[in-house]
Each structure stands twice: as structure tokens, then as C-alpha cells.
Design a protein around this motif. Sequence first.
Motif, PDB file in Angstrom:
ATOM      1  N   PRO A 101      11.353 -38.293  10.774  1.00 27.09           N
ATOM      2  CA  PRO A 101      10.531 -38.708   9.638  1.00 27.09           C
ATOM      3  C   PRO A 101      11.380 -38.971   8.396  1.00 27.09           C
ATOM      4  CG  PRO A 101      10.354 -36.345   9.957  1.00 27.09           C
ATOM      5  CD  PRO A 101      11.150 -36.881  11.115  1.00 27.09           C
ATOM      6  N   ALA A 102      10.968 -39.983   7.617  1.00 24.95           N
ATOM      7  CA  ALA A 102      11.650 -40.316   6.361  1.00 24.95           C
ATOM      8  C   ALA A 102      10.619 -40.859   5.378  1.00 24.95           C
ATOM      9  CB  ALA A 102      12.742 -41.350   6.602  1.00 24.95           C
ATOM     10  N   PHE A 103      10.688 -40.391   4.137  1.00 24.44           N
ATOM     11  CA  PHE A 103       9.771 -40.859   3.095  1.00 24.44           C
ATOM     12  C   PHE A 103      10.414 -41.968   2.283  1.00 24.44           C
ATOM     13  CE2 PHE A 103       8.042 -36.617   3.860  1.00 24.44           C
ATOM     14  CZ  PHE A 103       6.671 -36.860   3.825  1.00 24.44           C
ATOM     15  N   SER A 104       9.580 -42.876   1.775  1.00 25.08           N
ATOM     16  CA  SER A 104      10.061 -43.889   0.845  1.00 25.08           C
ATOM     17  C   SER A 104      10.404 -43.206  -0.479  1.00 25.08           C
ATOM     18  CB  SER A 104       8.990 -44.960   0.629  1.00 25.08           C
ATOM     19  OG  SER A 104       7.831 -44.407   0.027  1.00 25.08           O
ATOM     20  N   PRO A 105      11.235 -43.838  -1.307  1.00 25.21           N
ATOM     21  CA  PRO A 105      11.641 -43.204  -2.569  1.00 25.21           C
ATOM     22  C   PRO A 105      10.482 -42.829  -3.487  1.00 25.21           C
ATOM     23  CG  PRO A 105      13.101 -45.025  -2.064  1.00 25.21           C
ATOM     24  CD  PRO A 105      11.976 -45.080  -1.058  1.00 25.21           C
ATOM     25  N   ASP A 106       9.363 -43.555  -3.411  1.00 21.00           N
ATOM     26  CA  ASP A 106       8.218 -43.224  -4.266  1.00 21.00           C
ATOM     27  C   ASP A 106       7.206 -42.310  -3.565  1.00 21.00           C
ATOM     28  OD1 ASP A 106       6.924 -44.921  -2.488  1.00 21.00           O
ATOM     29  OD2 ASP A 106       6.230 -46.316  -4.041  1.00 21.00           O
ATOM     30  N   SER A 107       7.535 -41.814  -2.383  1.00 18.59           N
ATOM     31  CA  SER A 107       6.716 -40.880  -1.594  1.00 18.59           C
ATOM     32  C   SER A 107       5.426 -41.483  -1.043  1.00 18.59           C
ATOM     33  CB  SER A 107       6.354 -39.623  -2.412  1.00 18.59           C
ATOM     34  OG  SER A 107       7.500 -38.955  -2.839  1.00 18.59           O
ATOM     35  N   SER A 108       5.244 -42.796  -1.143  1.00 21.80           N
ATOM     36  CA  SER A 108       3.973 -43.400  -0.735  1.00 21.80           C
ATOM     37  C   SER A 108       3.919 -43.781   0.744  1.00 21.80           C
ATOM     38  CB  SER A 108       3.681 -44.638  -1.584  1.00 21.80           C
ATOM     39  OG  SER A 108       4.625 -45.655  -1.303  1.00 21.80           O
ATOM     40  N   VAL A 109       5.080 -43.853   1.409  1.00 24.82           N
ATOM     41  CA  VAL A 109       5.121 -44.278   2.810  1.00 24.82           C
ATOM     42  C   VAL A 109       5.996 -43.311   3.601  1.00 24.82           C
ATOM     43  CG1 VAL A 109       5.766 -46.126   4.404  1.00 24.82           C
ATOM     44  CG2 VAL A 109       4.813 -46.702   2.167  1.00 24.82           C
ATOM     45  N   LEU A 110       5.512 -42.958   4.791  1.00 23.40           N
ATOM     46  CA  LEU A 110       6.296 -42.155   5.731  1.00 23.40           C
ATOM     47  C   LEU A 110       6.690 -43.067   6.878  1.00 23.40           C
ATOM     48  CD1 LEU A 110       7.349 -39.394   6.764  1.00 23.40           C
ATOM     49  CD2 LEU A 110       5.127 -39.119   7.882  1.00 23.40           C
ATOM     50  N   ALA A 111       7.976 -43.152   7.168  1.00 24.19           N
ATOM     51  CA  ALA A 111       8.472 -43.909   8.316  1.00 24.19           C
ATOM     52  C   ALA A 111       8.815 -42.926   9.425  1.00 24.19           C
ATOM     53  CB  ALA A 111       9.716 -44.721   7.935  1.00 24.19           C
ATOM     54  N   VAL A 112       8.440 -43.282  10.666  1.00 25.89           N
ATOM     55  CA  VAL A 112       8.655 -42.421  11.822  1.00 25.89           C
ATOM     56  C   VAL A 112       9.200 -43.267  12.966  1.00 25.89           C
ATOM     57  CG1 VAL A 112       7.530 -40.899  13.475  1.00 25.89           C
ATOM     58  CG2 VAL A 112       6.752 -40.927  11.114  1.00 25.89           C
ATOM     59  N   ALA A 113      10.266 -42.808  13.594  1.00 24.16           N
ATOM     60  CA  ALA A 113      10.828 -43.502  14.763  1.00 24.16           C
ATOM     61  C   ALA A 113      10.044 -43.092  16.004  1.00 24.16           C
ATOM     62  CB  ALA A 113      12.296 -43.148  14.918  1.00 24.16           C
ATOM     63  N   THR A 114       9.741 -44.068  16.869  1.00 24.20           N
ATOM     64  CA  THR A 114       9.034 -43.790  18.126  1.00 24.20           C
ATOM     65  C   THR A 114       9.623 -44.672  19.218  1.00 24.20           C
ATOM     66  OG1 THR A 114       7.325 -45.447  17.701  1.00 24.20           O
ATOM     67  CG2 THR A 114       6.865 -43.203  16.987  1.00 24.20           C
ATOM     68  N   GLY A 115      10.774 -44.310  19.703  1.00 19.64           N
ATOM     69  CA  GLY A 115      11.394 -45.099  20.770  1.00 19.64           C
ATOM     70  C   GLY A 115      11.913 -46.416  20.243  1.00 19.64           C
ATOM     71  N   ASP A 116      11.264 -47.524  20.628  1.00 19.15           N
ATOM     72  CA  ASP A 116      11.771 -48.846  20.242  1.00 19.15           C
ATOM     73  C   ASP A 116      11.053 -49.427  19.032  1.00 19.15           C
ATOM     74  OD1 ASP A 116       9.338 -49.326  21.391  1.00 19.15           O
ATOM     75  OD2 ASP A 116      10.036 -50.905  22.746  1.00 19.15           O
ATOM     76  N   GLU A 117      10.339 -48.599  18.256  1.00 15.68           N
ATOM     77  CA  GLU A 117       9.671 -49.112  17.059  1.00 15.68           C
ATOM     78  C   GLU A 117       9.691 -48.067  15.948  1.00 15.68           C
ATOM     79  OE1 GLU A 117       5.634 -50.070  18.063  1.00 15.68           O
ATOM     80  OE2 GLU A 117       5.117 -48.021  18.520  1.00 15.68           O
ATOM     81  N   VAL A 118       9.393 -48.538  14.746  1.00 14.73           N
ATOM     82  CA  VAL A 118       9.272 -47.663  13.589  1.00 14.73           C
ATOM     83  C   VAL A 118       7.850 -47.810  13.059  1.00 14.73           C
ATOM     84  CG1 VAL A 118      10.061 -47.233  11.223  1.00 14.73           C
ATOM     85  CG2 VAL A 118      11.710 -47.907  12.969  1.00 14.73           C
ATOM     86  N   LEU A 119       7.165 -46.693  12.927  1.00  8.07           N
ATOM     87  CA  LEU A 119       5.808 -46.687  12.375  1.00  8.07           C
ATOM     88  C   LEU A 119       5.886 -46.407  10.885  1.00  8.07           C
ATOM     89  CD1 LEU A 119       3.950 -44.531  15.059  1.00  8.07           C
ATOM     90  CD2 LEU A 119       4.116 -47.027  14.931  1.00  8.07           C
ATOM     91  N   LEU A 120       5.135 -47.163  10.104  1.00 11.17           N
ATOM     92  CA  LEU A 120       5.029 -46.941   8.677  1.00 11.17           C
ATOM     93  C   LEU A 120       3.629 -46.448   8.377  1.00 11.17           C
ATOM     94  CD1 LEU A 120       6.830 -50.154   7.403  1.00 11.17           C
ATOM     95  CD2 LEU A 120       7.798 -47.879   7.731  1.00 11.17           C
ATOM     96  N   ILE A 121       3.538 -45.281   7.735  1.00 15.75           N
ATOM     97  CA  ILE A 121       2.245 -44.656   7.472  1.00 15.75           C
ATOM     98  C   ILE A 121       2.105 -44.468   5.977  1.00 15.75           C
ATOM     99  CG2 ILE A 121       0.826 -42.615   7.916  1.00 15.75           C
ATOM    100  CD1 ILE A 121       2.935 -42.324  10.401  1.00 15.75           C
ATOM    101  N   ALA A 122       1.079 -45.072   5.412  1.00 10.56           N
ATOM    102  CA  ALA A 122       0.866 -44.983   3.949  1.00 10.56           C
ATOM    103  C   ALA A 122      -0.192 -43.944   3.643  1.00 10.56           C
ATOM    104  CB  ALA A 122       0.446 -46.334   3.400  1.00 10.56           C
TER     105      ALA A 122
END
Length: 122
Positions: A101-122
Motif C-alpha cells: 500500500p502507498a498513499f498519495s502525497p495529499d492522502s486522498s488516494v491509496l494505491a495497492v499492487a495486485t499482481g499485474d495491476e495497480v488499484l487506485l482507491i479514493a
Amino acid sequence: MSRFPHASLRSDIGLVEAVAFSPDGRLLVAAGEMGIHVWDAARAWLGGQLPDEDGPFQSAVFSPDGRLLATNGEDGIQLWDPATRVRLATLRSKSSPAHSPAFSPDSSVLAVATGDEVLLIA
């Protein structure tokens, strides 16, 4: 570093996989084989373990604003309120395990790795 000159903080969570300081430096989180411990960093005092979590955990990261903590365990990504130690959500991927898991600098989006893709969760 002056708060913990040559200090060793012990816990009973087994092998520690990751550590993270909150952005304000007040909390220190350790994620390990058997759970997640939270310390009061100013006093080097073990404040407890996140509830109902046995592990293993591979990562822990605070949002830049300090309002969220994301951990990565066998159940996927868990989002926590670090102030209350309440789990807010568990995120899972249907295709492959979610991790890093990694947050965007403004904390509004969480990025998550899932195998061959990256999910962006706002």
C-alpha cells in the motif's frame, strides 16, 4: 533519533517485517509475523496491539496527513484509524493478493499492487 539513542523496543509479534512512524512522530508501528504493535514514540511506551489481528503482516504505512494507517496481511490491505486503533476497512483483490500500500502525497488516494495491476482507491 535523539529520542531512542541505542534503544531496542521489544515485542511479542515474532519476526518484525516493517516499521513506520506517524507523520507527526508520535506513533511508531511495527508489523510482524503475529500482529501489529503500536508505540508512543515520545515515551518509547508500548501502547498495545491492533485488535483482532494475528498476522503475518508485511507492511505498514501512514497516510501523509496521519489520519489513516494501511497494513498488508494475509487478509489483504487493512485500513485503520491510528488514533482509535479501529479497523475501518479490509481491501481484497479477486485476482491476486493485494500488497504494497502507498498513499498519495495529499492522502486522498491509496494505491495497492495486485499482481499485474495497480488499484487506485479514493
